[in-house]
Design a protein around this motif. Structure first.
Motif, PDB file in Angstrom:
ATOM      1  N   UNK A  70      36.531 -16.418  22.656  1.00  0.00           N
ATOM      2  CA  UNK A  70      36.395 -15.128  21.971  1.00  0.00           C
ATOM      3  C   UNK A  70      36.419 -15.289  20.450  1.00  0.00           C
ATOM      4  N   UNK A  71      37.261 -16.178  19.946  1.00  0.00           N
ATOM      5  CA  UNK A  71      37.302 -16.418  18.500  1.00  0.00           C
ATOM      6  C   UNK A  71      35.983 -17.003  18.004  1.00  0.00           C
ATOM      7  N   UNK A  72      35.411 -17.938  18.756  1.00  0.00           N
ATOM      8  CA  UNK A  72      34.147 -18.557  18.362  1.00  0.00           C
ATOM      9  C   UNK A  72      33.013 -17.529  18.384  1.00  0.00           C
ATOM     10  N   UNK A  73      32.953 -16.709  19.441  1.00  0.00           N
ATOM     11  CA  UNK A  73      31.904 -15.697  19.538  1.00  0.00           C
ATOM     12  C   UNK A  73      32.040 -14.670  18.415  1.00  0.00           C
ATOM     13  N   UNK A  74      33.269 -14.279  18.082  1.00  0.00           N
ATOM     14  CA  UNK A  74      33.481 -13.318  16.988  1.00  0.00           C
ATOM     15  C   UNK A  74      33.086 -13.913  15.644  1.00  0.00           C
ATOM     16  N   UNK A 110      30.178 -12.543  12.908  1.00  0.00           N
ATOM     17  CA  UNK A 110      30.343 -12.299  11.477  1.00  0.00           C
ATOM     18  C   UNK A 110      29.363 -13.111  10.635  1.00  0.00           C
ATOM     19  N   UNK A 111      28.931 -14.247  11.142  1.00  0.00           N
ATOM     20  CA  UNK A 111      27.986 -15.101  10.411  1.00  0.00           C
ATOM     21  C   UNK A 111      26.547 -14.636  10.631  1.00  0.00           C
ATOM     22  N   UNK A 112      26.310 -13.863  11.679  1.00  0.00           N
ATOM     23  CA  UNK A 112      24.950 -13.441  12.034  1.00  0.00           C
ATOM     24  C   UNK A 112      24.193 -12.754  10.893  1.00  0.00           C
ATOM     25  N   UNK A 113      24.766 -11.804  10.158  1.00  0.00           N
ATOM     26  CA  UNK A 113      23.987 -11.182   9.074  1.00  0.00           C
ATOM     27  C   UNK A 113      23.540 -12.184   8.001  1.00  0.00           C
ATOM     28  N   UNK A 114      24.385 -13.145   7.697  1.00  0.00           N
ATOM     29  CA  UNK A 114      23.988 -14.171   6.725  1.00  0.00           C
ATOM     30  C   UNK A 114      22.838 -15.014   7.255  1.00  0.00           C
ATOM     31  N   UNK A 115      22.939 -15.400   8.512  1.00  0.00           N
ATOM     32  CA  UNK A 115      21.875 -16.198   9.114  1.00  0.00           C
ATOM     33  C   UNK A 115      20.571 -15.405   9.164  1.00  0.00           C
ATOM     34  N   UNK A 144      24.265 -15.431  19.618  1.00  0.00           N
ATOM     35  CA  UNK A 144      25.472 -14.599  19.535  1.00  0.00           C
ATOM     36  C   UNK A 144      25.722 -13.884  20.863  1.00  0.00           C
ATOM     37  N   UNK A 145      24.680 -13.330  21.458  1.00  0.00           N
ATOM     38  CA  UNK A 145      24.835 -12.640  22.741  1.00  0.00           C
ATOM     39  C   UNK A 145      25.296 -13.610  23.819  1.00  0.00           C
ATOM     40  N   UNK A 146      24.705 -14.789  23.863  1.00  0.00           N
ATOM     41  CA  UNK A 146      25.100 -15.776  24.879  1.00  0.00           C
ATOM     42  C   UNK A 146      26.530 -16.255  24.654  1.00  0.00           C
ATOM     43  N   UNK A 147      26.959 -16.350  23.408  1.00  0.00           N
ATOM     44  CA  UNK A 147      28.342 -16.769  23.165  1.00  0.00           C
ATOM     45  C   UNK A 147      29.321 -15.716  23.685  1.00  0.00           C
ATOM     46  N   UNK A 148      28.982 -14.428  23.555  1.00  0.00           N
ATOM     47  CA  UNK A 148      29.840 -13.383  24.110  1.00  0.00           C
ATOM     48  C   UNK A 148      29.791 -13.364  25.633  1.00  0.00           C
ATOM     49  N   UNK A 149      28.635 -13.650  26.220  1.00  0.00           N
ATOM     50  CA  UNK A 149      28.545 -13.732  27.684  1.00  0.00           C
ATOM     51  C   UNK A 149      29.428 -14.866  28.194  1.00  0.00           C
ATOM     52  N   UNK A 150      29.367 -16.004  27.537  1.00  0.00           N
ATOM     53  CA  UNK A 150      30.217 -17.138  27.941  1.00  0.00           C
ATOM     54  C   UNK A 150      31.685 -16.779  27.754  1.00  0.00           C
ATOM     55  N   UNK A 151      32.023 -16.099  26.667  1.00  0.00           N
ATOM     56  CA  UNK A 151      33.418 -15.719  26.419  1.00  0.00           C
ATOM     57  C   UNK A 151      33.935 -14.770  27.497  1.00  0.00           C
ATOM     58  N   UNK A 152      33.093 -13.887  27.988  1.00  0.00           N
ATOM     59  CA  UNK A 152      33.516 -12.959  29.039  1.00  0.00           C
ATOM     60  C   UNK A 152      33.666 -13.692  30.369  1.00  0.00           C
ATOM     61  N   UNK A 153      32.840 -14.699  30.616  1.00  0.00           N
ATOM     62  CA  UNK A 153      32.873 -15.406  31.893  1.00  0.00           C
ATOM     63  C   UNK A 153      33.950 -16.486  31.974  1.00  0.00           C
ATOM     64  N   UNK A 154      34.502 -16.894  30.849  1.00  0.00           N
ATOM     65  CA  UNK A 154      35.575 -17.898  30.863  1.00  0.00           C
ATOM     66  C   UNK A 154      36.792 -17.291  31.552  1.00  0.00           C
ATOM     67  N   UNK A 155      37.424 -18.031  32.469  1.00  0.00           N
ATOM     68  CA  UNK A 155      38.575 -17.449  33.172  1.00  0.00           C
ATOM     69  C   UNK A 155      39.735 -17.182  32.226  1.00  0.00           C
ATOM     70  N   UNK A 156      40.506 -16.148  32.396  1.00  0.00           N
ATOM     71  CA  UNK A 156      40.340 -15.087  33.384  1.00  0.00           C
ATOM     72  C   UNK A 156      39.174 -14.188  33.013  1.00  0.00           C
ATOM     73  N   UNK A 157      38.377 -13.826  34.012  1.00  0.00           N
ATOM     74  CA  UNK A 157      37.154 -13.057  33.784  1.00  0.00           C
ATOM     75  C   UNK A 157      37.487 -11.712  33.132  1.00  0.00           C
ATOM     76  N   UNK A 158      36.625 -11.289  32.243  1.00  0.00           N
ATOM     77  CA  UNK A 158      36.804  -9.996  31.596  1.00  0.00           C
ATOM     78  C   UNK A 158      36.826 -10.134  30.086  1.00  0.00           C
TER      79      UNK A 158
END
Length: 81
Positions: A18-22, A26-31, A46-60
């Motif tokens: 979650x920290x990495x995806x967040x 924050x870096x997305x507008x600069x990129x 960015x979207x895929x990083x949040x999908x991975x963050x949600x799927x990392x156990x515990x799910x949610x």
């Protein structure tokens, strides 16, 4: 003497993901400003990083913490040294 309660350091996989995806969010507008030719790929990362963050156990979407009322949201116990 009662056992000491184990300290939750926040270094579990869910918190790190979650920290990495967040951070990417924050870096997305600069990129997008400096590399406009890759906007779709930057957003996809960015979207895929949040999908991975949600799927990392515990799910949610919630970070595990030791005082959770939900048993599935407790951090995994650390190995004793």
């Amino acid at each position: 003497m009662p056992d000491k309660e184990q300290y939750h350091s926040g270094l579990d996989l869910k918190s790190l993901a979650l920290n990495f995806a967040s951070a990417l969010l924050f870096v997305l507008p600069l990129a997008m400003y400096f590399y406009p030719e890759f906007i779709q790929k930057e957003i996809a990362v960015v979207v895929m990083s949040f999908v991975v963050a949600v799927l990392v156990p515990p799910m949610g979407w919630m970070r595990p913490h030791p005082y959770s009322d939900m048993p599935g949201n407790l951090p995994y116990p650390r190995k004793k040294e």
